[in-house]
Write an enzyme that holds these catalytic residues in place. Structure first.
Site, short mmCIF file in Angstrom:
data_model
loop_
_atom_site.label_atom_id
_atom_site.label_comp_id
_atom_site.label_asym_id
_atom_site.label_seq_id
_atom_site.Cartn_x
_atom_site.Cartn_y
_atom_site.Cartn_z
N ASN B 70 0.83 -1.20 0.00
CA ASN B 70 0.00 0.00 0.00
C ASN B 70 0.86 1.24 0.00
OD1 ASN B 70 -0.36 1.92 2.54
ND2 ASN B 70 0.20 -0.11 3.32
N GLY B 73 -0.39 7.02 1.59
CA GLY B 73 0.21 8.34 1.73
C GLY B 73 -0.43 9.18 2.83
N CYS B 134 6.45 5.78 8.27
CA CYS B 134 5.66 5.56 7.06
C CYS B 134 6.56 5.61 5.83
CB CYS B 134 4.55 6.59 6.90
SG CYS B 134 3.56 6.21 5.44
N LYS B 169 6.30 4.06 16.93
CA LYS B 169 6.12 3.02 15.91
C LYS B 169 7.36 2.96 15.02
CE LYS B 169 2.87 1.02 12.73
NZ LYS B 169 1.50 1.03 12.28
N ILE B 195 5.92 -4.27 13.58
CA ILE B 195 6.61 -3.46 12.59
C ILE B 195 5.61 -2.65 11.75
CG2 ILE B 195 8.54 -5.04 12.33
CD1 ILE B 195 7.27 -6.13 9.79
N ASN B 196 6.09 -1.54 11.25
CA ASN B 196 5.37 -0.87 10.17
C ASN B 196 5.67 -1.68 8.90
OD1 ASN B 196 4.02 1.02 8.50
ND2 ASN B 196 4.57 2.66 9.91
N THR B 197 5.21 -1.22 7.76
CA THR B 197 5.34 -2.02 6.55
C THR B 197 6.77 -2.00 5.99
OG1 THR B 197 4.58 -0.11 5.32
CG2 THR B 197 2.94 -1.78 5.86
C1 LIG Z 1 -3.67 0.06 3.87
C2 LIG Z 1 -2.72 0.28 5.01
C3 LIG Z 1 -2.60 1.56 5.58
C4 LIG Z 1 -1.72 1.81 6.63
N1 LIG Z 1 -1.66 3.07 7.17
C5 LIG Z 1 -0.85 3.31 8.24
C6 LIG Z 1 -0.84 4.59 8.87
O1 LIG Z 1 -1.59 5.51 8.50
N2 LIG Z 1 0.00 4.79 9.92
C7 LIG Z 1 0.81 3.79 10.39
O2 LIG Z 1 1.54 4.02 11.36
N3 LIG Z 1 0.81 2.56 9.83
C8 LIG Z 1 0.00 2.29 8.76
N4 LIG Z 1 -0.02 1.02 8.20
C9 LIG Z 1 0.84 -0.04 8.74
C10 LIG Z 1 0.05 -0.94 9.70
O3 LIG Z 1 -0.39 -0.21 10.82
C11 LIG Z 1 0.91 -2.12 10.18
O4 LIG Z 1 2.06 -1.64 10.83
C12 LIG Z 1 1.34 -3.04 9.06
O5 LIG Z 1 0.31 -3.17 8.12
C13 LIG Z 1 1.77 -4.45 9.53
O6 LIG Z 1 0.72 -5.20 10.10
P1 LIG Z 1 -0.24 -6.23 9.31
O7 LIG Z 1 0.63 -7.14 8.53
O8 LIG Z 1 -1.05 -6.91 10.37
O9 LIG Z 1 -1.08 -5.39 8.41
C14 LIG Z 1 -0.90 0.76 7.14
C15 LIG Z 1 -1.02 -0.52 6.57
C16 LIG Z 1 -1.91 -0.78 5.54
C17 LIG Z 1 -2.00 -2.17 4.97
#
Ligand SMILES: Cc1cc2nc3c(=O)[nH]c(=O)nc-3n(C[C@H](O)[C@H](O)[C@H](O)COP(=O)(O)O)c2cc1C
Ligand SMILES: Cc1cc2nc3c(=O)[nH]c(=O)nc-3n(C[C@H](O)[C@H](O)[C@H](O)COP(=O)(O)OP(=O)(O)OC[C@H]3O[C@@H](n4cnc5c(N)ncnc54)[C@H](O)[C@@H]3O)c2cc1C
Ligand code: FES
Lengths: 262, 307
Positions: B70, B73, B134, B169, B195-197
């Protein structure tokens, strides 16, 4: 007795187009024209996202929901092979849907692609069965026309190759109607189809003073409920645009709300 | 016998260890249409900046094998609307949910500004989660998360702007995650969250175009779980503050694995897209595991990995 989400029937309409009927009484009762279901095809283990499909028709008494879909990738491919008895997880009905025409209004439905599926419930539920203007590359992409005709909707076709109906885009048919309306008739405009078609139809409607025409804009979706901002489309915000979520603020927007690139 | 599912994160407690991941659960309002969100350990809302943010061009997401990319933004309403708008904080206060607000900015001043605004109207806010990771916003964002000096500067400054508990984070897009967890702790963080992504790409060979408009995006979902587990394990060895773990959690057993690796709480993100009820099912799944293994409280399994 069927399970919730169970496939009651799933058949090929023609070529790549299929039609599936699911048992889901709650959605069948609640759904209005222009809403969609978000389908988790549980049979695909490595695919984590749901697939959105417009609600083509419902039978509230039988508790069933019908979608009509084109096989374009892995999800629709797997779906097309599921036999009755298989169970999918359906979320819905989602989205805002179309506003129904008043009893003295004639719905004009402008369709391309799966648009004929998405707008069927308008003419089904409206007093006037109205008019379907449909555009397609050729005969292979013309679907559900008999369903419209069977309930009394007038169908006009435009094809790129001229093999059926008028040669050209569906906007040719729309332009003709906007220029030569039948005197004394009140029309209401609806559209669903590929984005370039919707943009052309939207601009044409605005220019004709019909910014109240309703377009179903959609984009690749993720959550389907307004939580992730994946599915956004551009809508006017003063002189510029803002991104609106097509799943929850849409998919239906008025031609006047939509932001046109140029 | 009733199992104690509550977790103590130092400055604050949660009724159970399962939170939602920022950006995957909107502002709570959306999923509260489906179920009572106060059943969750905490609702973490989508990132809030001092300004309104439009986000990236589309397409913003692409499905990948057992995951997704994703590049949303950080589209968001800005702090004013968040604190006062109908479907945001005023709504959340009526639900009784435990709310954690994710904050971000393009400069240190931005981060401090949002933190200060939350501090002025803290009713209903349990903690702030500072997103310095991010991968999808060019200015700020990830720069703070991939340089321990910048991380220290921004978190120290935010620390001075609010008395609310601070969760940092972390970005997984670094070589030694332990150093970043430690830097956050040293700067005054009350917990770290990871983790974040993971930054990635997806290409459509037929059209020879990237599948998402931003070119690169963040990978999430089951595909990242092994990487996330390793990072949570390393971070929990590096700090004494609580570690919150996430990345690909889909069910109770996934969550238990994170807790065994050292996480005191967990979050569910991408799995919610497949199944909106996933966070609730994770709570039930953890409880079920604890029963099967005769644990009396969920905190007993934190860091209980046997090596
Ligand atoms: C569509 C989408 C939007 C996200 N937006 C944010 C965000 O606004 N702020 C943030 O800190 N992390 C954001 N993340 C990261 C998630 O909070 C999370 O750290 C990450 O997806 C890993 O966990 P998961 O595998 O369970 O999704 C986003 C992830 C996804 C998939
Ligand atoms: C509100 C809404 C209603 C829809 N209604 C219908 C319908 O009634 N009938 C129908 O056939 N299709 C409909 N679609 C499109 C349908 O969702 C996609 O064709 C489907 O998700 C593709 O899945 P796949 O796994 O087969 O393809 P994938 O392998 O995911 O992708 C194959 C191709 O399909 C495109 N695609 C993927 N998702 C979408 C999407 N959400 N919208 C448009 N293109 C997409 C991709 O860009 C790619 O080119 C609708 C989409 C939306 C957003
Ligand atoms: S698909 Fe998530 S906001 Fe529309």
């Amino acid at each position: 007795m069927y399970k919730i989400g169970e496939i009651v029937s799933n058949r090929c309409l023609k070529g790549d187009y299929f039609q599936a009927v699911f048992y889901h009484p709650e959605i069948a009762v609640k759904a209005i024209a222009g809403q969609f279901v978000h389908v988790q095809i549980t049979q695909m283990s490595a695919n984590i996202l749901r697939r959105p499909f417009s609600i083509n028709n419902t039978d509230p008494e039988a508790g069933t929901v019908q979608i009509t879909y084109k096989v374009v990738g892995s999800g629709t491919e797997v779906l097309s092979k599921l036999a009755p008895g298989a169970v999918c997880d359906l979320l819905g009905p989602l989205g805002n849907g179309y506003k129904m025409p008043a009893d003295d209004e004639i719905p004009v439905m402008i369709a391309g692609g799966y648009g004929t599926a998405a707008m069927f419930m308008i003419s089904k539920l409206a007093k006037n069965k109205g008019m379907l203007l449909v555009g397609a590359r050729g005969d292979a992409d013309l679907i559900l026309l008999e369903d419209y005709q069977a309930q009394g909707t007038e169908v006009k076709v435009a094809t790129n190759d001229g093999s059926v109906g008028t040669q050209g885009f569906v906007t040719v048919l729309l332009e003709d109607l906007l220029k030569n309306p039948e005197p004394g008739k009140k029309y209401r405009f609806y559209a669903c189809g590929p984005t370039p078609m919707l943009m052309a139809a939207g601009k044409m409607l605005c220019a004709a003073g019909r910014a109240d025409g309703e377009l179903s804009l959609d984009h690749v979706m993720c959550c389907g409920v307004g939580a992730c901002f994946a599915c956004v489309v551009k809508v006017k915000d003063g002189d510029t645009f803002r991104y609106a979520r097509s799943c929850s603020e849409g998919p239906v927007f008025t031609a006047g709300e939509v932001y046109y690139e140029n | 016998m009733k199992i104690d599912m509550s977790v103590d994160l130092g400055k604050f407690k949660l009724k159970n260890p399962v939170m939602t991941a920022s950006g995957t659960f909107g502002y709570g309002y959306e999923y509260n249409q489906l179920y009572d969100i106060s059943r969750l350990g905490a609702v973490v809302v989508k990132g809030i900046a001092p300004f309104v943010s439009n986000g990236n061009p589309t397409p913003r997401v692409a499905e990948t094998a057992s995951g997704m990319l994703n590049a949303i933004g950080l589209q968001g309403p800005g702090v004013d609307k968040f604190l006062h708008g109908d479907h945001y904080m005023p709504f959340l206060r009526t639900t009784g949910a435990t709310v954690i607000v994710n904050i971000w900015g393009k400069s240190i001043a931005d981060y401090c500004e949002v933190a200060r605004r939350m501090d002025e109207e803290p009713e209903g806010i349990t903690a702030l989660e500072v997103n310095i990771s991010c991968p999808n916003v060019k200015a700020g964002g990830v720069a703070f998360g991939t340089d321990t000096k910048l991380l220290n500067e921004v978190i120290s400054a935010v620390r001075k702007s609010t008395t609310l508990p601070l969760i940092v984070k972390l970005s997984p897009n670094v070589t030694k995650i332990g150093d970043f967890a430690k830097a956050a702790e040293d700067a005054g963080a009350d917990a770290v969250y990871l983790i974040n992504t993971l930054t990635g790409m997806a290409i459509n060979a037929e059209t020879r175009k990237p599948k998402i408009a931003n070119l690169t995006g963040g990978l999430s979902g089951p595909a990242v779980k092994p990487v996330a587990l390793r990072m949570v394990y390393e971070a929990s060895k590096a700090v004494t503050i609580p570690v919150i773990g996430m990345g690909g959690i889909c069910n109770g057993i996934d969550a238990v694995e994170f807790m065994l690796a050292g996480a005191k709480a967990v979050a569910v993100g991408t799995a919610t897209f497949a199944d909106p009820y996933a966070p609730l099912k994770v709570i039930d799944g953890i409880e079920d595991y604890l029963k099967r293994h005769n644990f009396k409280s969920v905190s007993e399994i934190v860091g209980a990995l046997e090596i």
